[in-house]
Design a protein around this motif. Structure first.
Motif, PDB file in Angstrom:
ATOM      1  N   UNK A 186       2.366  98.634 -32.685  1.00  0.00           N
ATOM      2  CA  UNK A 186       2.220  98.299 -31.277  1.00  0.00           C
ATOM      3  C   UNK A 186       3.567  98.193 -30.602  1.00  0.00           C
ATOM      4  N   UNK A 187       3.552  97.593 -29.446  1.00  0.00           N
ATOM      5  CA  UNK A 187       4.778  97.392 -28.661  1.00  0.00           C
ATOM      6  C   UNK A 187       5.070  95.898 -28.559  1.00  0.00           C
ATOM      7  N   UNK A 188       6.348  95.554 -28.601  1.00  0.00           N
ATOM      8  CA  UNK A 188       6.760  94.170 -28.430  1.00  0.00           C
ATOM      9  C   UNK A 188       6.470  93.798 -26.975  1.00  0.00           C
ATOM     10  N   UNK A 189       5.642  92.771 -26.786  1.00  0.00           N
ATOM     11  CA  UNK A 189       5.169  92.410 -25.450  1.00  0.00           C
ATOM     12  C   UNK A 189       5.877  91.193 -24.868  1.00  0.00           C
ATOM     13  N   UNK A 190       6.729  90.534 -25.641  1.00  0.00           N
ATOM     14  CA  UNK A 190       7.493  89.398 -25.133  1.00  0.00           C
ATOM     15  C   UNK A 190       8.870  89.413 -25.773  1.00  0.00           C
ATOM     16  N   UNK A 191       9.809  88.793 -25.124  1.00  0.00           N
ATOM     17  CA  UNK A 191      11.157  88.693 -25.674  1.00  0.00           C
ATOM     18  C   UNK A 191      11.092  87.804 -26.922  1.00  0.00           C
ATOM     19  N   UNK A 192      11.574  88.287 -28.074  1.00  0.00           N
ATOM     20  CA  UNK A 192      11.576  87.434 -29.264  1.00  0.00           C
ATOM     21  C   UNK A 192      12.390  86.171 -29.013  1.00  0.00           C
ATOM     22  N   UNK A 193      11.827  85.029 -29.435  1.00  0.00           N
ATOM     23  CA  UNK A 193      12.460  83.742 -29.217  1.00  0.00           C
ATOM     24  C   UNK A 193      12.661  83.037 -30.541  1.00  0.00           C
ATOM     25  N   UNK A 194      13.767  82.330 -30.653  1.00  0.00           N
ATOM     26  CA  UNK A 194      14.012  81.510 -31.819  1.00  0.00           C
ATOM     27  C   UNK A 194      13.456  80.125 -31.524  1.00  0.00           C
ATOM     28  N   UNK A 195      12.656  79.604 -32.449  1.00  0.00           N
ATOM     29  CA  UNK A 195      12.100  78.265 -32.319  1.00  0.00           C
ATOM     30  C   UNK A 195      12.423  77.488 -33.586  1.00  0.00           C
ATOM     31  N   UNK A 196      12.444  76.178 -33.467  1.00  0.00           N
ATOM     32  CA  UNK A 196      12.736  75.312 -34.601  1.00  0.00           C
ATOM     33  C   UNK A 196      11.641  74.262 -34.660  1.00  0.00           C
ATOM     34  N   UNK A 197      10.990  74.117 -35.815  1.00  0.00           N
ATOM     35  CA  UNK A 197       9.948  73.104 -35.959  1.00  0.00           C
ATOM     36  C   UNK A 197      10.578  71.719 -35.899  1.00  0.00           C
ATOM     37  N   UNK A 198       9.741  70.704 -35.744  1.00  0.00           N
ATOM     38  CA  UNK A 198      10.277  69.334 -35.698  1.00  0.00           C
ATOM     39  C   UNK A 198      10.942  68.947 -37.011  1.00  0.00           C
ATOM     40  N   UNK A 239      12.252  79.664 -36.934  1.00  0.00           N
ATOM     41  CA  UNK A 239      11.452  80.881 -37.023  1.00  0.00           C
ATOM     42  C   UNK A 239      11.587  81.650 -35.708  1.00  0.00           C
ATOM     43  N   UNK A 240      11.342  82.940 -35.766  1.00  0.00           N
ATOM     44  CA  UNK A 240      11.313  83.762 -34.562  1.00  0.00           C
ATOM     45  C   UNK A 240       9.850  83.995 -34.206  1.00  0.00           C
ATOM     46  N   UNK A 241       9.582  84.105 -32.925  1.00  0.00           N
ATOM     47  CA  UNK A 241       8.222  84.318 -32.449  1.00  0.00           C
ATOM     48  C   UNK A 241       8.238  85.352 -31.335  1.00  0.00           C
ATOM     49  N   UNK A 242       7.260  86.261 -31.357  1.00  0.00           N
ATOM     50  CA  UNK A 242       7.100  87.228 -30.277  1.00  0.00           C
ATOM     51  C   UNK A 242       5.665  87.736 -30.271  1.00  0.00           C
ATOM     52  N   UNK A 243       5.278  88.405 -29.193  1.00  0.00           N
ATOM     53  CA  UNK A 243       3.929  88.950 -29.057  1.00  0.00           C
ATOM     54  C   UNK A 243       3.971  90.468 -29.242  1.00  0.00           C
ATOM     55  N   UNK A 244       2.910  91.007 -29.832  1.00  0.00           N
ATOM     56  CA  UNK A 244       2.747  92.450 -29.995  1.00  0.00           C
ATOM     57  C   UNK A 244       1.419  92.862 -29.367  1.00  0.00           C
ATOM     58  N   UNK A 245       1.459  93.944 -28.610  1.00  0.00           N
ATOM     59  CA  UNK A 245       0.253  94.530 -28.018  1.00  0.00           C
ATOM     60  C   UNK A 245      -0.004  95.858 -28.721  1.00  0.00           C
TER      61      UNK A 245
END
Length: 185
Positions: A10-22, A27-33
């Protein structure tokens, strides 16, 4: 318990973001369509788009660091990993379904272009790009895993700037229940 694995083009549908759990697990998170293209019955050479499927992708540790450096919104990708689906309740009381993939592998779909592979033993820093601090955090904290759906996390918008996010935030929707289980170490 058996895991359901999936491979999605698919195509990357959002800018990949770095997140940190509490628990300080990055981890990195992004959306795919992913939209299938089908030949129209009875019309050779004519194609139509099918219904688009949306996936939230989570990439841990070095995979997450490399995703942040390599993948951009709009690019064609292939994602392989563990599939998870769950229902959630929106603010208006209606139910929705969220589907996610805890990625084992992410790469550009070479059907649509070329890419250059660069092997790294650890993410390098000092290039001055927008992900330097995020990658530094991932490398420093990549020993364990949290759960992006159950843990509260911080979103690193820009190096040095973080804003709090809710557990499994779905764009303001109230999320209930787990989406993915913690990956095996």
């Amino acid at each position: 318990m058996q895991d359901s694995t999936i491979t999605v083009q698919g195509r990357v549908a959002s800018v990949p973001e770095m997140k940190v759990s509490k628990n300080n697990n990055p981890f990195a998170s992004f959306r795919v369509a992913s939209t299938p293209r089908r030949q129209v019955s009875g019309a050779p050479g004519t194609y139509e788009d099918g219904e688009t499927s949306w996936f939230t992708v989570f990439a841990w540790g070095n995979l997450g660091a490399n995703v942040l450096r390599s993948i951009e919104k709009g690019q064609p990708v292939v994602v392989h990993g563990r599939l998870s689906a769950r229902e959630f309740k929106r603010d208006d009381g209606s139910l929705g379904t969220s589907v996610s993939i805890v990625a084992n592998g992410v790469g550009h779909d070479l059907t649509w272009g070329q890419t250059v592979y660069e092997k790294v033993s650890k993410p390098s820093y000092g290039s001055g790009d927008k992900h330097d601090e995020a990658l530094r955090t991932i490398q420093a904290e990549s020993e364990g895993y949290g759960d992006p759906q159950r843990d509260e996390y911080l979103l690193a918008e820009r190096p040095g700037e973080r804003r709090a996010e809710g557990a499994g935030d779905e764009g303001g929707e109230a999320v209930t229940g787990p989406l993915v289980e913690e990956p095996a170490a």
